[in-house]
Design an enzyme around this catalytic site. Structure first.
Site, PDB file in Angstrom:
ATOM      1  N   ARG A 170      47.455  -8.947  -5.089  1.00 50.70           N
ATOM      2  CA  ARG A 170      46.370  -8.624  -6.019  1.00 50.70           C
ATOM      3  C   ARG A 170      45.278  -7.759  -5.360  1.00 50.70           C
ATOM      4  NH1 ARG A 170      50.000 -10.196  -8.101  1.00 50.70           N
ATOM      5  NH2 ARG A 170      50.293 -12.039  -9.392  1.00 50.70           N
ATOM      6  N   SER A 219      44.854 -15.320 -15.229  1.00 50.11           N
ATOM      7  CA  SER A 219      44.399 -16.157 -14.112  1.00 50.11           C
ATOM      8  C   SER A 219      43.073 -15.644 -13.567  1.00 50.11           C
ATOM      9  CB  SER A 219      45.427 -16.145 -12.992  1.00 50.11           C
ATOM     10  OG  SER A 219      46.595 -16.771 -13.439  1.00 50.11           O
ATOM     11  N   GLU A 311      40.419 -13.339  -8.924  1.00 49.16           N
ATOM     12  CA  GLU A 311      41.467 -12.346  -9.203  1.00 49.16           C
ATOM     13  C   GLU A 311      40.916 -11.325 -10.201  1.00 49.16           C
ATOM     14  OE1 GLU A 311      45.451 -13.793  -9.853  1.00 49.16           O
ATOM     15  OE2 GLU A 311      45.861 -12.228 -11.323  1.00 49.16           O
TER      16      GLU A 311
HETATM   17  C1  LIG Z   1      47.148 -13.518 -21.302  1.00 51.42           C
HETATM   18  C2  LIG Z   1      47.052 -12.750 -20.013  1.00 51.42           C
HETATM   19  C3  LIG Z   1      48.055 -12.904 -19.055  1.00 51.42           C
HETATM   20  C4  LIG Z   1      47.971 -12.198 -17.857  1.00 51.42           C
HETATM   21  N1  LIG Z   1      48.971 -12.357 -16.938  1.00 51.42           N
HETATM   22  C5  LIG Z   1      48.905 -11.691 -15.768  1.00 51.42           C
HETATM   23  C6  LIG Z   1      49.926 -11.848 -14.767  1.00 51.42           C
HETATM   24  O1  LIG Z   1      50.894 -12.574 -14.936  1.00 51.42           O
HETATM   25  N2  LIG Z   1      49.795 -11.157 -13.612  1.00 51.42           N
HETATM   26  C7  LIG Z   1      48.742 -10.333 -13.378  1.00 51.42           C
HETATM   27  O2  LIG Z   1      48.692  -9.728 -12.295  1.00 51.42           O
HETATM   28  N3  LIG Z   1      47.765 -10.159 -14.289  1.00 51.42           N
HETATM   29  C8  LIG Z   1      47.821 -10.813 -15.470  1.00 51.42           C
HETATM   30  N4  LIG Z   1      46.825 -10.644 -16.403  1.00 51.42           N
HETATM   31  C9  LIG Z   1      45.671  -9.790 -16.080  1.00 51.42           C
HETATM   32  C10 LIG Z   1      45.787  -8.327 -16.571  1.00 51.42           C
HETATM   33  O3  LIG Z   1      46.513  -8.259 -17.786  1.00 51.42           O
HETATM   34  C11 LIG Z   1      46.467  -7.422 -15.570  1.00 51.42           C
HETATM   35  O4  LIG Z   1      45.812  -7.507 -14.336  1.00 51.42           O
HETATM   36  C12 LIG Z   1      46.495  -5.959 -16.061  1.00 51.42           C
HETATM   37  O5  LIG Z   1      47.314  -5.213 -15.222  1.00 51.42           O
HETATM   38  C13 LIG Z   1      45.107  -5.317 -16.099  1.00 51.42           C
HETATM   39  O6  LIG Z   1      45.206  -4.056 -16.743  1.00 51.42           O
HETATM   40  P1  LIG Z   1      44.052  -3.481 -17.672  1.00 51.42           P
HETATM   41  O7  LIG Z   1      44.421  -2.106 -18.041  1.00 51.42           O
HETATM   42  O8  LIG Z   1      43.779  -4.409 -18.797  1.00 51.42           O
HETATM   43  O9  LIG Z   1      42.857  -3.508 -16.639  1.00 51.42           O
HETATM   44  P2  LIG Z   1      41.280  -3.433 -16.951  1.00 51.42           P
HETATM   45  O10 LIG Z   1      40.775  -4.815 -17.156  1.00 51.42           O
HETATM   46  O11 LIG Z   1      40.983  -2.429 -17.986  1.00 51.42           O
HETATM   47  O12 LIG Z   1      40.770  -2.914 -15.547  1.00 51.42           O
HETATM   48  C14 LIG Z   1      40.931  -3.708 -14.395  1.00 51.42           C
HETATM   49  C15 LIG Z   1      40.294  -2.958 -13.231  1.00 51.42           C
HETATM   50  O13 LIG Z   1      41.049  -1.779 -12.997  1.00 51.42           O
HETATM   51  C16 LIG Z   1      40.210  -0.641 -13.108  1.00 51.42           C
HETATM   52  N5  LIG Z   1      40.983   0.427 -13.734  1.00 51.42           N
HETATM   53  C17 LIG Z   1      41.564   0.449 -14.956  1.00 51.42           C
HETATM   54  N6  LIG Z   1      42.175   1.630 -15.161  1.00 51.42           N
HETATM   55  C18 LIG Z   1      41.974   2.365 -14.047  1.00 51.42           C
HETATM   56  C19 LIG Z   1      42.331   3.685 -13.654  1.00 51.42           C
HETATM   57  N7  LIG Z   1      43.039   4.509 -14.429  1.00 51.42           N
HETATM   58  N8  LIG Z   1      41.934   4.106 -12.433  1.00 51.42           N
HETATM   59  C20 LIG Z   1      41.219   3.311 -11.608  1.00 51.42           C
HETATM   60  N9  LIG Z   1      40.837   2.062 -11.932  1.00 51.42           N
HETATM   61  C21 LIG Z   1      41.224   1.593 -13.145  1.00 51.42           C
HETATM   62  C22 LIG Z   1      39.010  -1.063 -13.935  1.00 51.42           C
HETATM   63  O14 LIG Z   1      37.880  -0.279 -13.611  1.00 51.42           O
HETATM   64  C23 LIG Z   1      38.854  -2.519 -13.519  1.00 51.42           C
HETATM   65  O15 LIG Z   1      38.132  -2.599 -12.315  1.00 51.42           O
HETATM   66  C24 LIG Z   1      46.879 -11.344 -17.613  1.00 51.42           C
HETATM   67  C25 LIG Z   1      45.866 -11.212 -18.584  1.00 51.42           C
HETATM   68  C26 LIG Z   1      45.952 -11.897 -19.770  1.00 51.42           C
HETATM   69  C27 LIG Z   1      44.866 -11.732 -20.791  1.00 51.42           C
END
Ligand SMILES: Cc1cc2nc3c(=O)[nH]c(=O)nc-3n(C[C@H](O)[C@H](O)[C@H](O)COP(=O)(O)OP(=O)(O)OC[C@H]3O[C@@H](n4cnc5c(N)ncnc54)[C@H](O)[C@@H]3O)c2cc1C
Length: 325
Positions: A170, A219, A311
């Site tokens: 992570r 998480s 995380e």
């Molecule tokens: C129900 C549920 C289950 C989940 N299960 C998991 C799991 O099993 N494993 C896991 O690892 N995660 C899990 N997650 C967390 C999350 O879905 C993941 O970490 C996902 O990959 C985050 O992507 P996002 O686009 O929503 O990130 P965001 O929340 O939009 O961004 C996260 C971070 O990344 C940065 N960011 C986003 N896009 C860019 C870009 N293009 N360039 C640079 N920085 C960027 C943002 O500034 C922020 O700091 C879960 C979440 C939920 C709600």
């Protein structure tokens, strides 16, 4: 600014851009539909000296109720372009960071390596930033290279090979350095048996069925991979079992053992289904969540002498300083 971004929305409630449904207002918000638009938005915000922050699906970010006096750029595309080049037993996939992870899983017809990602919301960019993963696999395993905008005094486009991305559990170089914005990535997958791939996806979906449904960020804390005090291990034998079997102690176990399942502050609740999830029952505030997170850290430290590490990402006026260019 209005001149530079005629398409920008103003005073936008950010709770609609997070799976947690929490967050104050942003002064400006732009939805970038491709990497050119993302680049342009960043250039303009630098020229106008307005801080910016890039969000994908907002599924890993706790956004402060205080909002953001700057520009939020949403880089997420529902129907993205995914280019697949097949060679021997492998396929190289090239796509923008705005591609939803779930779209990619569905698009990898006949290739194996991303079955773990089924059910994870958010974009490829967010997944690379946090090195998202599940079931002992993570996005880092498939990355060949990442195309990045490096923002210092100016903007430079760079390619980071996987070894340069600082991937760990992570973690990535992008998570620790918000001046690196991910534009696109190349990923490599092996050809696999279609039926086996489908079966694995089905199994993984099944494993997620027990996860809390409502508004959350998944998480909240990382599992614990470090040493545990000997006296603590003696007092709590499951700690040793987890270490021997999995190599880590699940954060959910530690939180549950502290009797915190169901603990609630305002409308934020430590899920009684999965102790490492905090759910927003309806109108939770970011402050409620932060207080619950502090309670968790305090109790886990007291009982297990373990410092849990977040995380999720926290985006608040306290953390915004680093986004000023
Ligand atoms: C129900 C549920 C289950 C989940 N299960 C998991 C799991 O099993 N494993 C896991 O690892 N995660 C899990 N997650 C967390 C999350 O879905 C993941 O970490 C996902 O990959 C985050 O992507 P996002 O686009 O929503 O990130 P965001 O929340 O939009 O961004 C996260 C971070 O990344 C940065 N960011 C986003 N896009 C860019 C870009 N293009 N360039 C640079 N920085 C960027 C943002 O500034 C922020 O700091 C879960 C979440 C939920 C709600």
């Amino acid at each position: 600014m209005e001149k530079d971004f005629p398409k920008a929305e103003k005073d936008v409630a950010l709770n609609n851009y997070s799976t947690f449904r929490i967050g104050g207002k942003a002064r400006y918000l732009i939805k970038a539909s491709d990497k050119k638009e993302l680049e342009k938005a960043i250039e303009k915000s630098l020229e106008s000296k307005i801080p910016f922050y890039v969000l994908g699906g907002g599924s890993n970010t706790l956004i402060s109720d205080k909002g953001f006096d700057g520009l939020i750029i949403i880089f997420k595309k529902q129907k993205p372009d995914v280019f697949i080049e097949e060679k021997d037993d492998f396929g190289t996939i090239e796509t923008d960071a705005s591609t939803p992870l779930s779209f990619l899983v569905g698009h990898l017809d006949g290739f194996t390596g991303l079955e773990w990602a089924i059910g994870i919301p958010g974009t490829l960019g967010g997944a690379i930033n946090g090195n998202a993963g599940a079931f002992d696999e993570s996005i880092a395993d498939s990355i060949e290279s990442v195309e990045v905008l490096e923002i210092n005094k100016g903007i430079k486009k760079k390619e980071f090979k996987r070894k340069d991305c600082g991937f760990d559990y992570r973690r990535s170089i992008f998570k620790s350095n918000p001046r690196l914005v991910i534009l696109s990535a190349k990923l490599k997958f092996k050809k696999g048996d279609r039926d086996k791939i489908k079966e694995k996806i089905r199994e993984n979906l099944e494993k997620r069925r027990g996860h809390p449904k409502g508004f959350s960020l998944g998480s909240v804390f990382k599992n614990y991979y470090g040493e545990v005090d000997k006296a603590v291990v003696k007092r709590y034998p499951p700690v040793k079992n987890f270490q021997d079997k999995k190599g880590f102690v699940p954060a959910g176990f530690l939180i549950e053992e502290c009797g915190l399942k169901g603990a609630r502050i305002g409308d934020a609740e430590i899920s009684s289904q999965h102790a490492n999830f905090i759910v927003n029952l309806e109108k939770a505030k970011s402050e409620n969540v932060l207080k619950l997170m502090n309670l968790i850290k305090k109790e886990v430290k007291k009982k297990f002498l373990i410092d849990l590490e977040e995380e999720i990402q926290i985006f608040s006026p306290q953390t915004i300083d680093k986004y000023f260019i």
